[in-house]
Design a protein around this motif. Structure first.
Motif, PDB file in Angstrom:
ATOM      1  N   PHE A  51       0.852  -1.188   0.000  1.00  0.00           N
ATOM      2  CA  PHE A  51       0.000   0.000   0.000  1.00  0.00           C
ATOM      3  C   PHE A  51       0.893   1.245   0.000  1.00  0.00           C
ATOM      4  O   PHE A  51       1.723   1.415   0.892  1.00  0.00           O
ATOM      5  CB  PHE A  51      -0.904   0.027   1.240  1.00  0.00           C
ATOM      6  N   ILE A  52       0.695   2.094  -1.006  1.00  0.00           N
ATOM      7  CA  ILE A  52       1.427   3.359  -1.096  1.00  0.00           C
ATOM      8  C   ILE A  52       0.445   4.510  -0.896  1.00  0.00           C
ATOM      9  O   ILE A  52      -0.522   4.650  -1.662  1.00  0.00           O
ATOM     10  CB  ILE A  52       2.139   3.516  -2.452  1.00  0.00           C
ATOM     11  N   LEU A  53       0.660   5.299   0.136  1.00  0.00           N
ATOM     12  CA  LEU A  53      -0.158   6.484   0.386  1.00  0.00           C
ATOM     13  C   LEU A  53       0.340   7.595  -0.533  1.00  0.00           C
ATOM     14  O   LEU A  53       1.410   8.155  -0.314  1.00  0.00           O
ATOM     15  CB  LEU A  53      -0.053   6.891   1.859  1.00  0.00           C
ATOM     16  N   CYS A  54      -0.433   7.901  -1.575  1.00  0.00           N
ATOM     17  CA  CYS A  54      -0.020   8.887  -2.579  1.00  0.00           C
ATOM     18  C   CYS A  54      -0.441  10.301  -2.211  1.00  0.00           C
ATOM     19  O   CYS A  54       0.220  11.275  -2.595  1.00  0.00           O
ATOM     20  CB  CYS A  54      -0.600   8.513  -3.948  1.00  0.00           C
ATOM     21  N   SER A  55      -1.561  10.446  -1.508  1.00  0.00           N
ATOM     22  CA  SER A  55      -2.008  11.761  -1.055  1.00  0.00           C
ATOM     23  C   SER A  55      -2.842  11.591   0.202  1.00  0.00           C
ATOM     24  O   SER A  55      -3.453  10.541   0.431  1.00  0.00           O
ATOM     25  CB  SER A  55      -2.828  12.477  -2.139  1.00  0.00           C
ATOM     26  N   GLY A  56      -2.848  12.635   1.044  1.00  0.00           N
ATOM     27  CA  GLY A  56      -3.634  12.601   2.267  1.00  0.00           C
ATOM     28  C   GLY A  56      -2.813  12.281   3.503  1.00  0.00           C
ATOM     29  O   GLY A  56      -1.579  12.271   3.483  1.00  0.00           O
ATOM     30  N   LYS A  57      -3.517  11.989   4.594  1.00  0.00           N
ATOM     31  CA  LYS A  57      -2.896  11.728   5.891  1.00  0.00           C
ATOM     32  C   LYS A  57      -3.664  10.602   6.583  1.00  0.00           C
ATOM     33  O   LYS A  57      -4.879  10.536   6.503  1.00  0.00           O
ATOM     34  CB  LYS A  57      -2.928  12.997   6.755  1.00  0.00           C
ATOM     35  N   GLN A  79       3.957   7.976   1.386  1.00  0.00           N
ATOM     36  CA  GLN A  79       4.532   7.027   2.336  1.00  0.00           C
ATOM     37  C   GLN A  79       4.174   5.607   1.913  1.00  0.00           C
ATOM     38  O   GLN A  79       3.100   5.370   1.340  1.00  0.00           O
ATOM     39  CB  GLN A  79       3.957   7.250   3.743  1.00  0.00           C
ATOM     40  N   LEU A  80       5.037   4.649   2.248  1.00  0.00           N
ATOM     41  CA  LEU A  80       4.653   3.243   2.202  1.00  0.00           C
ATOM     42  C   LEU A  80       3.992   2.906   3.529  1.00  0.00           C
ATOM     43  O   LEU A  80       4.453   3.341   4.583  1.00  0.00           O
ATOM     44  CB  LEU A  80       5.870   2.339   1.997  1.00  0.00           C
ATOM     45  N   LEU A  81       2.923   2.127   3.497  1.00  0.00           N
ATOM     46  CA  LEU A  81       2.205   1.765   4.711  1.00  0.00           C
ATOM     47  C   LEU A  81       2.597   0.354   5.139  1.00  0.00           C
ATOM     48  O   LEU A  81       2.428  -0.600   4.376  1.00  0.00           O
ATOM     49  CB  LEU A  81       0.693   1.860   4.484  1.00  0.00           C
ATOM     50  N   ALA A  82       3.125   0.238   6.354  1.00  0.00           N
ATOM     51  CA  ALA A  82       3.553  -1.047   6.933  1.00  0.00           C
ATOM     52  C   ALA A  82       4.460  -1.824   5.979  1.00  0.00           C
ATOM     53  O   ALA A  82       4.228  -3.011   5.726  1.00  0.00           O
ATOM     54  CB  ALA A  82       2.329  -1.888   7.320  1.00  0.00           C
ATOM     55  N   GLU A 102      -8.870  13.077   3.050  1.00  0.00           N
ATOM     56  CA  GLU A 102      -9.110  12.293   1.849  1.00  0.00           C
ATOM     57  C   GLU A 102      -7.781  11.711   1.379  1.00  0.00           C
ATOM     58  O   GLU A 102      -6.787  12.422   1.275  1.00  0.00           O
ATOM     59  CB  GLU A 102      -9.731  13.160   0.753  1.00  0.00           C
ATOM     60  N   CYS A 103      -7.781  10.422   1.104  1.00  0.00           N
ATOM     61  CA  CYS A 103      -6.543   9.723   0.783  1.00  0.00           C
ATOM     62  C   CYS A 103      -6.656   8.978  -0.550  1.00  0.00           C
ATOM     63  O   CYS A 103      -7.724   8.468  -0.894  1.00  0.00           O
ATOM     64  CB  CYS A 103      -6.204   8.688   1.873  1.00  0.00           C
ATOM     65  N   GLU A 104      -5.536   8.924  -1.241  1.00  0.00           N
ATOM     66  CA  GLU A 104      -5.406   8.114  -2.443  1.00  0.00           C
ATOM     67  C   GLU A 104      -4.346   7.056  -2.172  1.00  0.00           C
ATOM     68  O   GLU A 104      -3.219   7.379  -1.794  1.00  0.00           O
ATOM     69  CB  GLU A 104      -4.998   8.982  -3.637  1.00  0.00           C
ATOM     70  N   ILE A 105      -4.728   5.791  -2.327  1.00  0.00           N
ATOM     71  CA  ILE A 105      -3.836   4.674  -2.063  1.00  0.00           C
ATOM     72  C   ILE A 105      -3.587   3.910  -3.358  1.00  0.00           C
ATOM     73  O   ILE A 105      -4.539   3.522  -4.051  1.00  0.00           O
ATOM     74  CB  ILE A 105      -4.436   3.702  -1.017  1.00  0.00           C
ATOM     75  N   LEU A 106      -2.314   3.698  -3.682  1.00  0.00           N
ATOM     76  CA  LEU A 106      -1.957   2.837  -4.801  1.00  0.00           C
ATOM     77  C   LEU A 106      -1.628   1.462  -4.223  1.00  0.00           C
ATOM     78  O   LEU A 106      -0.729   1.335  -3.392  1.00  0.00           O
ATOM     79  CB  LEU A 106      -0.752   3.393  -5.558  1.00  0.00           C
ATOM     80  N   VAL A 107      -2.364   0.458  -4.657  1.00  0.00           N
ATOM     81  CA  VAL A 107      -2.159  -0.915  -4.189  1.00  0.00           C
ATOM     82  C   VAL A 107      -1.326  -1.638  -5.239  1.00  0.00           C
ATOM     83  O   VAL A 107      -1.787  -1.882  -6.354  1.00  0.00           O
ATOM     84  CB  VAL A 107      -3.508  -1.634  -3.969  1.00  0.00           C
ATOM     85  N   VAL A 108      -0.078  -1.968  -4.881  1.00  0.00           N
ATOM     86  CA  VAL A 108       0.897  -2.518  -5.821  1.00  0.00           C
ATOM     87  C   VAL A 108       1.087  -4.010  -5.564  1.00  0.00           C
ATOM     88  O   VAL A 108       1.324  -4.425  -4.416  1.00  0.00           O
ATOM     89  CB  VAL A 108       2.246  -1.780  -5.695  1.00  0.00           C
ATOM     90  N   ASN A 109       0.985  -4.810  -6.603  1.00  0.00           N
ATOM     91  CA  ASN A 109       1.246  -6.241  -6.501  1.00  0.00           C
ATOM     92  C   ASN A 109       2.646  -6.462  -5.928  1.00  0.00           C
ATOM     93  O   ASN A 109       3.626  -5.929  -6.447  1.00  0.00           O
ATOM     94  CB  ASN A 109       1.129  -6.880  -7.885  1.00  0.00           C
TER      95      ASN A 109
END
Length: 218
Positions: A51-57, A79-82, A102-109
């Protein structure tokens, strides 16, 4: 999603836009949006993708069986999450992750991410350093809870943040009940270590106060 903030993230520093784009735009990845108070992940859930936090908190919290909450930290994008848990033998989220904004998360394989690390050694080195730094942070966090008194932890918090405006929030961060926090603050004020003005609490920076702080931290 903008790629330039991602290039500044520790894992991707030293890579170029052309090298990072194939990873970010791969079709097996997903982009998710969350509103404030939405839970991005729950403690104990299987962590299958990075999980990559691309925007937000976001806020990360641990919860025990009795429902007691401990705020670990607040993270701002990017940020990378965990990151230390996605490749672990028991790859589960160690915390609840809650959106504050409001957050945007990129979920990377994670297999695609692993291939990227093998392809670019600088990214592999960055990721290993990031995981090591996260381990160091958690070690210091554990030390502060296991070996320091509540008053010492409060003083350390004030040194880092300057003041306390929301006692309930700080109680969650320090993992104590609100009345226990209020009692410790009252004692510190009586000892001349802090100043309480309305809802704002600040550390007193005088030579006499420094001497008392040193005695408290022994």
């Amino acid at each position: 999603m903008e790629i330039y903030p991602l290039l500044k993230m520790p894992p991707f520093q030293g890579t170029t836009e052309d090298e990072l784009l194939p990873l970010i735009l791969a079709p097996e990845h997903a982009c998710r949006l969350y509103k404030p108070s939405d839970f991005i992940a729950m403690q104990g859930e299987v962590y299958r993708s990075l999980f990559i936090l691309c925007s937000g908190k976001v806020r990360t919290q641990m919860v025990n069986a009795e429902g007691k909450q401990l705020t670990i930290e607040t993270l701002k994008a990017p940020q990378l999450l965990a990151p230390a848990f996605v490749f672990s033998s028991e790859n589960r989220f160690p915390v609840n992750i809650e959106a504050i904004e409001e957050c945007e998360i990129l979920v990377v394989n994670k297999n695609a991410f692993l291939d990227f690390l093998h392809q670019y050694p600088v990214a592999m080195h960055n990721f290993l350093r990031l995981v090591s730094d996260r381990t160091l942070f958690l070690s210091k966090k554990l030390n502060s809870f296991a070996l320091q008194s509540l008053k010492s932890r409060l003083l350390n918090y004030l040194r880092m943040h300057g003041s306390i405006l929301n006692q309930q929030e700080v109680a969650q961060i320090l993992g104590v009940a609100r009345p226990s926090l209020a009692r410790a603050l009252s004692e510190l004020a009586g000892e001349g270590c802090i100043r309480m003005e309305g809802k704002e609490i600040q550390i007193i920076k005088t030579e006499q106060a420094r001497y008392k702080l040193l005695r408290l931290n022994k």
